[in-house]
Write a protein that holds these residues in place. Structure first.
Motif, PDB file in Angstrom:
ATOM      1  N   GLY A  99      -8.961  -8.658   5.801  1.00  0.00           N
ATOM      2  CA  GLY A  99      -7.196  -9.202   6.376  1.00  0.00           C
ATOM      3  C   GLY A  99      -6.783  -8.038   7.075  1.00  0.00           C
ATOM      4  N   LEU A 100      -7.147  -6.487   6.518  1.00  0.00           N
ATOM      5  CA  LEU A 100      -6.409  -5.515   7.086  1.00  0.00           C
ATOM      6  C   LEU A 100      -6.310  -4.932   8.379  1.00  0.00           C
ATOM      7  CD1 LEU A 100      -6.259  -2.982   4.118  1.00  0.00           C
ATOM      8  CD2 LEU A 100      -4.462  -4.754   4.808  1.00  0.00           C
ATOM      9  N   ALA A 101      -7.583  -5.092   9.088  1.00  0.00           N
ATOM     10  CA  ALA A 101      -7.943  -4.654  10.455  1.00  0.00           C
ATOM     11  C   ALA A 101      -7.360  -6.003  10.959  1.00  0.00           C
ATOM     12  CB  ALA A 101      -9.129  -4.314  10.893  1.00  0.00           C
ATOM     13  N   LYS A 102      -6.581  -5.485  12.263  1.00  0.00           N
ATOM     14  CA  LYS A 102      -5.848  -6.246  13.340  1.00  0.00           C
ATOM     15  C   LYS A 102      -6.265  -5.597  14.894  1.00  0.00           C
ATOM     16  CE  LYS A 102      -3.017  -9.179  10.833  1.00  0.00           C
ATOM     17  NZ  LYS A 102      -3.931  -8.621   9.941  1.00  0.00           N
ATOM     18  N   ASP A 103      -7.258  -6.686  15.897  1.00  0.00           N
ATOM     19  CA  ASP A 103      -7.511  -6.629  16.927  1.00  0.00           C
ATOM     20  C   ASP A 103      -8.874  -5.879  17.082  1.00  0.00           C
ATOM     21  OD1 ASP A 103      -5.217  -9.021  17.285  1.00  0.00           O
ATOM     22  OD2 ASP A 103      -3.673  -6.971  18.114  1.00  0.00           O
ATOM     23  N   GLY A 104      -8.927  -6.073  16.226  1.00  0.00           N
ATOM     24  CA  GLY A 104     -10.678  -4.901  16.377  1.00  0.00           C
ATOM     25  C   GLY A 104     -10.398  -3.551  15.827  1.00  0.00           C
ATOM     26  N   LYS A 105      -8.871  -2.936  15.400  1.00  0.00           N
ATOM     27  CA  LYS A 105      -8.555  -1.710  14.827  1.00  0.00           C
ATOM     28  C   LYS A 105      -8.515  -1.598  13.527  1.00  0.00           C
ATOM     29  CE  LYS A 105      -5.169   1.684  16.895  1.00  0.00           C
ATOM     30  NZ  LYS A 105      -3.920   1.798  17.341  1.00  0.00           N
ATOM     31  N   LEU A 106      -9.086  -0.186  13.514  1.00  0.00           N
ATOM     32  CA  LEU A 106      -8.842  -0.588  11.804  1.00  0.00           C
ATOM     33  C   LEU A 106      -6.873   0.165  11.093  1.00  0.00           C
ATOM     34  CD1 LEU A 106     -11.383   2.917  10.832  1.00  0.00           C
ATOM     35  CD2 LEU A 106     -11.439  -0.540  10.347  1.00  0.00           C
ATOM     36  N   HIS A 107      -6.580  -1.042  10.121  1.00  0.00           N
ATOM     37  CA  HIS A 107      -5.313  -0.849   9.657  1.00  0.00           C
ATOM     38  C   HIS A 107      -5.199   1.109   9.476  1.00  0.00           C
ATOM     39  CE1 HIS A 107      -2.513  -0.440   6.019  1.00  0.00           C
ATOM     40  NE2 HIS A 107      -2.222  -1.727   6.659  1.00  0.00           N
ATOM     41  N   PRO A 108      -4.169   1.254   9.547  1.00  0.00           N
ATOM     42  CA  PRO A 108      -4.343   2.794   9.472  1.00  0.00           C
ATOM     43  C   PRO A 108      -4.750   3.157   7.874  1.00  0.00           C
ATOM     44  CG  PRO A 108      -1.908   2.365   9.593  1.00  0.00           C
ATOM     45  CD  PRO A 108      -3.129   0.712   9.624  1.00  0.00           C
ATOM     46  N   PRO A 126     -12.890  -0.412  -1.062  1.00  0.00           N
ATOM     47  CA  PRO A 126     -12.128  -2.256  -0.836  1.00  0.00           C
ATOM     48  C   PRO A 126     -11.230  -2.363  -1.820  1.00  0.00           C
ATOM     49  CG  PRO A 126     -13.549  -2.679  -0.656  1.00  0.00           C
ATOM     50  CD  PRO A 126     -14.163  -1.454  -1.585  1.00  0.00           C
ATOM     51  N   GLY A 127     -11.066  -2.371  -3.439  1.00  0.00           N
ATOM     52  CA  GLY A 127     -10.238  -2.278  -4.320  1.00  0.00           C
ATOM     53  C   GLY A 127      -9.036  -0.804  -3.891  1.00  0.00           C
ATOM     54  N   MET A 128      -9.494   0.434  -3.984  1.00  0.00           N
ATOM     55  CA  MET A 128      -9.054   1.718  -3.192  1.00  0.00           C
ATOM     56  C   MET A 128      -8.069   0.782  -2.743  1.00  0.00           C
ATOM     57  SD  MET A 128      -9.723   4.024  -5.609  1.00  0.00           S
ATOM     58  CE  MET A 128     -10.132   4.524  -6.916  1.00  0.00           C
ATOM     59  N   ILE A 129      -8.140   0.405  -1.515  1.00  0.00           N
ATOM     60  CA  ILE A 129      -7.440   0.165  -0.430  1.00  0.00           C
ATOM     61  C   ILE A 129      -6.537  -0.724  -0.121  1.00  0.00           C
ATOM     62  CG2 ILE A 129      -7.566  -0.456   2.519  1.00  0.00           C
ATOM     63  CD1 ILE A 129     -10.329   1.669   2.459  1.00  0.00           C
ATOM     64  N   MET A 130      -6.704  -1.465  -0.486  1.00  0.00           N
ATOM     65  CA  MET A 130      -6.229  -2.966  -1.545  1.00  0.00           C
ATOM     66  C   MET A 130      -4.589  -2.548  -2.324  1.00  0.00           C
ATOM     67  SD  MET A 130      -7.018  -4.683   0.690  1.00  0.00           S
ATOM     68  CE  MET A 130      -6.453  -6.083   0.790  1.00  0.00           C
ATOM     69  N   ALA A 131      -5.169  -1.900  -2.938  1.00  0.00           N
ATOM     70  CA  ALA A 131      -4.569  -0.975  -3.612  1.00  0.00           C
ATOM     71  C   ALA A 131      -3.304  -0.145  -3.402  1.00  0.00           C
ATOM     72  CB  ALA A 131      -4.979   0.002  -5.392  1.00  0.00           C
ATOM     73  N   ALA A 132      -4.006   0.956  -2.678  1.00  0.00           N
ATOM     74  CA  ALA A 132      -2.983   2.115  -1.320  1.00  0.00           C
ATOM     75  C   ALA A 132      -2.625   1.287  -0.920  1.00  0.00           C
ATOM     76  CB  ALA A 132      -3.472   2.663  -1.076  1.00  0.00           C
ATOM     77  N   VAL A 133      -2.401   0.055  -0.115  1.00  0.00           N
ATOM     78  CA  VAL A 133      -1.400  -0.520   0.582  1.00  0.00           C
ATOM     79  C   VAL A 133      -0.216  -1.290  -0.327  1.00  0.00           C
ATOM     80  CG1 VAL A 133      -1.338  -2.746   2.512  1.00  0.00           C
ATOM     81  CG2 VAL A 133      -3.234  -0.718   2.658  1.00  0.00           C
ATOM     82  N   ASP A 134      -0.419  -1.859  -0.908  1.00  0.00           N
ATOM     83  CA  ASP A 134       0.503  -2.139  -1.720  1.00  0.00           C
ATOM     84  C   ASP A 134       1.156  -1.023  -2.699  1.00  0.00           C
ATOM     85  OD1 ASP A 134       1.142  -4.322  -4.135  1.00  0.00           O
ATOM     86  OD2 ASP A 134       0.571  -2.856  -5.832  1.00  0.00           O
ATOM     87  N   ILE A 135       0.767  -0.141  -2.712  1.00  0.00           N
ATOM     88  CA  ILE A 135       1.706   0.968  -3.426  1.00  0.00           C
ATOM     89  C   ILE A 135       2.309   1.060  -2.505  1.00  0.00           C
ATOM     90  CG2 ILE A 135       1.649   3.516  -3.972  1.00  0.00           C
ATOM     91  CD1 ILE A 135      -0.965   3.456  -5.296  1.00  0.00           C
ATOM     92  N   VAL A 136       2.049   1.081  -1.319  1.00  0.00           N
ATOM     93  CA  VAL A 136       2.812   2.177   0.385  1.00  0.00           C
ATOM     94  C   VAL A 136       4.436   0.567  -0.134  1.00  0.00           C
ATOM     95  CG1 VAL A 136       3.215   2.456   2.247  1.00  0.00           C
ATOM     96  CG2 VAL A 136       0.803   3.213   1.158  1.00  0.00           C
ATOM     97  N   ASN A 137       4.085   0.245  -0.032  1.00  0.00           N
ATOM     98  CA  ASN A 137       4.535  -0.881   0.172  1.00  0.00           C
ATOM     99  C   ASN A 137       5.736  -1.777  -1.197  1.00  0.00           C
ATOM    100  OD1 ASN A 137       3.277  -2.788   2.470  1.00  0.00           O
ATOM    101  ND2 ASN A 137       2.047  -4.396   1.154  1.00  0.00           N
ATOM    102  N   ARG A 138       5.603  -0.840  -1.973  1.00  0.00           N
ATOM    103  CA  ARG A 138       6.138  -0.415  -3.286  1.00  0.00           C
ATOM    104  C   ARG A 138       7.068   0.325  -2.811  1.00  0.00           C
ATOM    105  NH1 ARG A 138       4.054  -0.409  -7.650  1.00  0.00           N
ATOM    106  NH2 ARG A 138       1.935  -0.008  -6.743  1.00  0.00           N
ATOM    107  N   ALA A 175       1.114   7.598   7.892  1.00  0.00           N
ATOM    108  CA  ALA A 175       1.203   6.543   8.338  1.00  0.00           C
ATOM    109  C   ALA A 175       1.734   4.777   8.839  1.00  0.00           C
ATOM    110  CB  ALA A 175      -0.310   6.674   9.346  1.00  0.00           C
ATOM    111  N   MET A 176       1.373   4.648   7.736  1.00  0.00           N
ATOM    112  CA  MET A 176       1.985   3.343   7.556  1.00  0.00           C
ATOM    113  C   MET A 176       3.581   2.791   7.364  1.00  0.00           C
ATOM    114  SD  MET A 176      -0.330   1.376   4.363  1.00  0.00           S
ATOM    115  CE  MET A 176       0.534   0.058   4.403  1.00  0.00           C
ATOM    116  N   GLY A 177       4.602   4.320   6.980  1.00  0.00           N
ATOM    117  CA  GLY A 177       6.020   4.694   7.644  1.00  0.00           C
ATOM    118  C   GLY A 177       5.857   4.768   8.540  1.00  0.00           C
ATOM    119  N   GLY A 178       5.073   5.687   9.187  1.00  0.00           N
ATOM    120  CA  GLY A 178       5.227   5.910  10.421  1.00  0.00           C
ATOM    121  C   GLY A 178       5.340   4.684  11.434  1.00  0.00           C
TER     122      GLY A 178
END
Lengths: 184, 262
Positions: A99-108, A126-138, A175-178
């Motif tokens: 569910g991370l990639a949008k419109d055929g483009k990878l999530h940052p 997959p777990g690393m990336i989901m954890a990483a996105v969660d870290i940035v969200n928090r 990249a997510m922060g940007g």
């Protein structure tokens, strides 16, 4: 590696108010799509995702809530889907690696793992990336190496020695922060 | 995992009814101990009563001189709570060092307290702070609640609703975690409360969490790490396993107690 031997178990009994034949009805949103099913109450969230929804990006590593290969976002927070009953998630919003990639483009964060080669065999990825996105969200996009390493306590990689994973998360976080700043 | 009936009640009253009518039912909170135990077939409840839907079991509040935390409040919620940080900052730190981030998103204070794992963090905090555990039937003092390994004063059909912590003058917790499991090899909680100094130790005792009266007496004379410099702990009362033998644990109790005060 993750199939139940149903015949070995006692026949499930019917719970009052539950579905038929010992099943329980669940409805949830998986990667933005509403899904419903009648499931065996024993069904773990990761089984529901992989076997019922056929989304096999979420992995089962240890199956004992230690390794983090099964991390998904449950109502916006990282959770080990091998240690949550799918029935508990009735009404929840689930995001998996698919569910991370949008419109055929990878999530940052995915793009950062590719760019920095934050993987070797890829099983934990997959777990690393989901954890990483969660870290940035928090914690936000500006996170240092020590924070990343500490926050990765619940994710195990047996190949990389973590060096490139940490570098990837740092870049992905920036990249997510940007992106967030650009959106504001 | 063996088959079970699954229930998700909306209220404590309904959960209590389900417990009363299923003698072999188990309550499911965050599930991070119960589900692994069921997977290993070490537990095989006939019915699961899932507390996830019960709104009245969630939340953090300051009521007079007490911090009140609902049983289904997660470790992450306690760690991140501004109310907890301002009332008992050290309690937020206790929650912040349980497990890993994903575990903290699911594990709950009520589940941890009801399970009373001898290496869990919360039992030491509750005992040191002189907390009160409120169930659907009564209130139980922490001193009367923890009864040994995985054993509590909870009776059949009893459900923890919330935990009330009198705000102390001082509180600290120091933990030497097992680097793999993050459980406490030794964890020491120290508190200066209205009823004097209280020191509780987890991870170390053969019979689970316990109060360290010698440490309490020493800290009663002066609240400093130095006051604990002569502290000894009886190794005969300590657990011994592949991770740490009893003498090492006894030594660590003193080290962690001094760090908790500092």
């Amino acid at each position: 590696m993750f199939f139940r031997k149903k015949e070995a178990d006692a026949a499930p009994s019917v719970a009052p108010g539950a579905g038929t034949a010992g099943t329980v009805p669940v409805s949830m949103t998986v990667n933005g799509r509403a899904v419903s099913a009648d499931i065996d109450p024993r069904t773990l969230l990761v089984q529901f995702i992989r076997e019922n929804q056929r989304l096999t990006g979420t992995h089962v590593g240890c199956d004992t809530s230690q390794c983090g290969a099964c991390v998904v976002h449950l109502d916006g927070r990282a959770a080990k889907s091998c240690t949550v009953l799918a029935a508990t998630c009735d009404g929840a919003k689930i995001t998996t690696i698919e569910g991370l990639a949008k419109d055929g483009k990878l999530h940052p964060m995915q793009e950062a793992f590719r760019e920095h080669h934050g993987l070797q065999c890829g099983y934990c990825t997959p777990g690393m990336i989901m954890a990483a996105v969660d870290i940035v969200n928090r914690k936000g996009g500006n996170i240092d190496e020590a924070t990343i390493r500490h926050e990765l306590e619940g994710n195990i990689c047996r190949c990389t020695g973590y060096h490139n994973i940490v570098a990837a998360i740092r870049a992905g976080a920036a990249a997510m922060g940007g992106m967030r700043q650009a959106a504001e | 995992m063996y088959a079970f009936q699954y229930h998700r009640p909306q209220s404590v009253a309904d959960a209590a009814k389900l417990l009363a009518s299923n003698s072999e039912a188990k309550l499911l909170a965050g599930g991070h101990t119960l589900l692994p135990t069921m997977k290993q077939r070490l537990a095989a409840p006939k019915a699961i009563v899932d507390l996830a839907r019960i709104a009245e079991l969630k939340g953090i509040d300051k009521k007079g001189n007490a911090l009140v935390i609902g049983a289904m409040t997660t470790h992450a919620e306690v760690a991140d709570s501004a109310i907890v940080r301002s009332a008992i900052a050290g309690l937020a730190e206790v929650a912040a060092v349980i497990g890993d981030p994903h575990v903290r998103h699911r594990g709950t204070i009520g589940g941890s307290v009801a399970n009373n794992d001898p290496a869990a963090d919360y039992p030491a905090a509750l005992l040191a702070l002189g907390a009160t555990i409120a169930t659907n039937k009564r209130e139980i003092k922490a001193d009367d609640f923890f009864k040994g390994l995985f054993t509590t004063a909870l009776q059949d059909g009893e459900i923890i609703a919330r935990i009330s912590f009198p705000v102390p003058a001082k509180f600290g917790y120091a933990k030497f975690p097992n680097p793999a499991s993050r459980y406490a090899l030794v964890g020491v909680a120290v508190a200066q409360t209205g009823s004097g100094v209280r020191v509780a130790v987890t991870g170390a005792g053969k019979d689970g969490v316990f109060r360290h009266t010698a440490a309490e007496a020493a800290l009663g004379k002066g609240w400093s790490a130095q006051a604990l410099s002569g502290l000894t702990t009886d190794a005969n009362l300590m657990m011994s396993d592949i991770h740490a033998d009893a003498a090492y644990r006894a030594h660590l109790v003193g080290v962690m107690a001094r760090r908790a005060v500092a």
